[in-house]
Design a protein around this motif. Structure first.
Motif, PDB file in Angstrom:
ATOM      1  N   LEU A 114      38.139 -26.511 -98.155  1.00 35.44           N
ATOM      2  CA  LEU A 114      38.357 -27.952 -98.068  1.00 35.44           C
ATOM      3  C   LEU A 114      38.332 -28.426 -96.622  1.00 35.44           C
ATOM      4  O   LEU A 114      38.754 -27.703 -95.719  1.00 35.44           O
ATOM      5  CB  LEU A 114      39.703 -28.338 -98.691  1.00 35.44           C
ATOM      6  CG  LEU A 114      39.923 -27.972-100.160  1.00 35.44           C
ATOM      7  CD1 LEU A 114      41.314 -28.401-100.598  1.00 35.44           C
ATOM      8  CD2 LEU A 114      38.858 -28.599-101.044  1.00 35.44           C
ATOM      9  N   LYS A 115      37.834 -29.636 -96.414  1.00 38.65           N
ATOM     10  CA  LYS A 115      37.982 -30.302 -95.132  1.00 38.65           C
ATOM     11  C   LYS A 115      39.249 -31.150 -95.175  1.00 38.65           C
ATOM     12  O   LYS A 115      39.758 -31.492 -96.247  1.00 38.65           O
ATOM     13  CB  LYS A 115      36.769 -31.193 -94.843  1.00 38.65           C
ATOM     14  CG  LYS A 115      35.458 -30.446 -94.650  1.00 38.65           C
ATOM     15  CD  LYS A 115      34.330 -31.412 -94.336  1.00 38.65           C
ATOM     16  CE  LYS A 115      33.016 -30.683 -94.119  1.00 38.65           C
ATOM     17  NZ  LYS A 115      31.894 -31.629 -93.808  1.00 38.65           N
ATOM     18  N   HIS A 116      39.757 -31.493 -94.011  1.00 41.24           N
ATOM     19  CA  HIS A 116      40.931 -32.354 -93.948  1.00 41.24           C
ATOM     20  C   HIS A 116      40.765 -33.368 -92.826  1.00 41.24           C
ATOM     21  O   HIS A 116      40.057 -33.119 -91.846  1.00 41.24           O
ATOM     22  CB  HIS A 116      42.212 -31.531 -93.755  1.00 41.24           C
ATOM     23  CG  HIS A 116      42.196 -30.654 -92.534  1.00 41.24           C
ATOM     24  ND1 HIS A 116      41.569 -29.428 -92.507  1.00 41.24           N
ATOM     25  CD2 HIS A 116      42.729 -30.827 -91.296  1.00 41.24           C
ATOM     26  CE1 HIS A 116      41.710 -28.879 -91.311  1.00 41.24           C
ATOM     27  NE2 HIS A 116      42.421 -29.711 -90.557  1.00 41.24           N
ATOM     28  N   GLY A 117      41.412 -34.512 -92.977  1.00 43.48           N
ATOM     29  CA  GLY A 117      41.314 -35.560 -91.965  1.00 43.48           C
ATOM     30  C   GLY A 117      42.326 -36.650 -92.223  1.00 43.48           C
ATOM     31  O   GLY A 117      43.006 -36.667 -93.263  1.00 43.48           O
ATOM     32  N   ILE A 118      42.423 -37.560 -91.280  1.00 45.44           N
ATOM     33  CA  ILE A 118      43.333 -38.708 -91.376  1.00 45.44           C
ATOM     34  C   ILE A 118      42.511 -39.962 -91.116  1.00 45.44           C
ATOM     35  O   ILE A 118      41.825 -40.061 -90.086  1.00 45.44           O
ATOM     36  CB  ILE A 118      44.490 -38.596 -90.371  1.00 45.44           C
ATOM     37  CG1 ILE A 118      45.376 -37.398 -90.732  1.00 45.44           C
ATOM     38  CG2 ILE A 118      45.320 -39.880 -90.335  1.00 45.44           C
ATOM     39  CD1 ILE A 118      46.491 -37.129 -89.732  1.00 45.44           C
TER      40      ILE A 118
END
Length: 206
Positions: A114-118
């Motif tokens: 998975l990628k993650h970000g805000i």
């Protein structure tokens, strides 16, 4: 400095040829000892990134890359923010509302697949994909405002260490070692600026 955020890296300089590690600064050692409990083997993390985000800023969805062991521990300070996780096709599959003085750890498939970000926003909406509503004291449809600034401290372990500089001041290294250390630091800084916190392979000669 990076666009809309400042970043400090301590403990080690990641590089595909192997990291050169240095001791974490005293101000982070106690926190690193507590973070170690979230790593699968309980060992101390050897690298930390401190990000400062101004109000309304975020970080694009990214993976942390192959230079770290597959576990990240993030301590959030000063502001709430929604951390989003993305699967194939950039579909948001889950989110976690990060509260000030909270910690999140993710590993293995969540780290590797998975990628993650805000998102860049001044407030975050809680929806049915937020997995920690009870722990974060929020409910679906809540809108959580962000504070003027937010700090995050991300602890990780470097997968391959080429050299440890424990107790050695970089200014005391031989000339060729100082040049090599600076080369690695330049590559790392460019990688961060180009691609969030992900670490791509260097071009020839970098």
């Amino acid at each position: 400095p990076l666009p809309r955020r400042r970043l400090l890296s301590v403990g080690g300089t990641p590089h595909p040829d192997g990291a050169w590690t240095e001791p974490l600064p005293p101000c982070l050692r106690a926190l690193a000892r507590r973070a170690a409990a979230f790593f699968p083997d309980g060992r101390l993390p050897d690298q930390a990134l401190v990000n400062e985000y101004v109000e309304g800023s975020g970080i694009a969805a990214h993976g942390d890359g192959p230079l770290y062991e597959p576990c990240a521990v993030i301590v959030s300070l000063e502001s709430s923010a929604r951390l989003d996780f993305f699967g194939d096709g950039d579909e948001r599959v889950a989110s976690v509302l990060l509260r000030p003085r909270s910690v999140i750890a993710f590993a293995d498939a969540a780290y590797l697949s998975l990628k993650h970000g805000i998102a860049a926003a001044r407030a975050d909406t809680v929806d049915d994909r937020v997995r920690n509503g009870a722990a974060a004291a929020c409910a679906v449809s809540d809108v959580v405002a962000r504070a003027p600034s937010r700090l995050s401290v991300t602890f990780r372990r470097l997968k391959r260490v080429a050299r440890r500089l424990d107790g050695v001041d970089a200014s005391l290294l031989h000339d060729e070692d100082r040049v090599e250390l600076e080369r690695r630091r330049r590559w790392w800084a460019k990688s961060i600026a180009d691609d969030g916190d992900a670490l791509p392979s260097p071009p020839p000669g970098e």
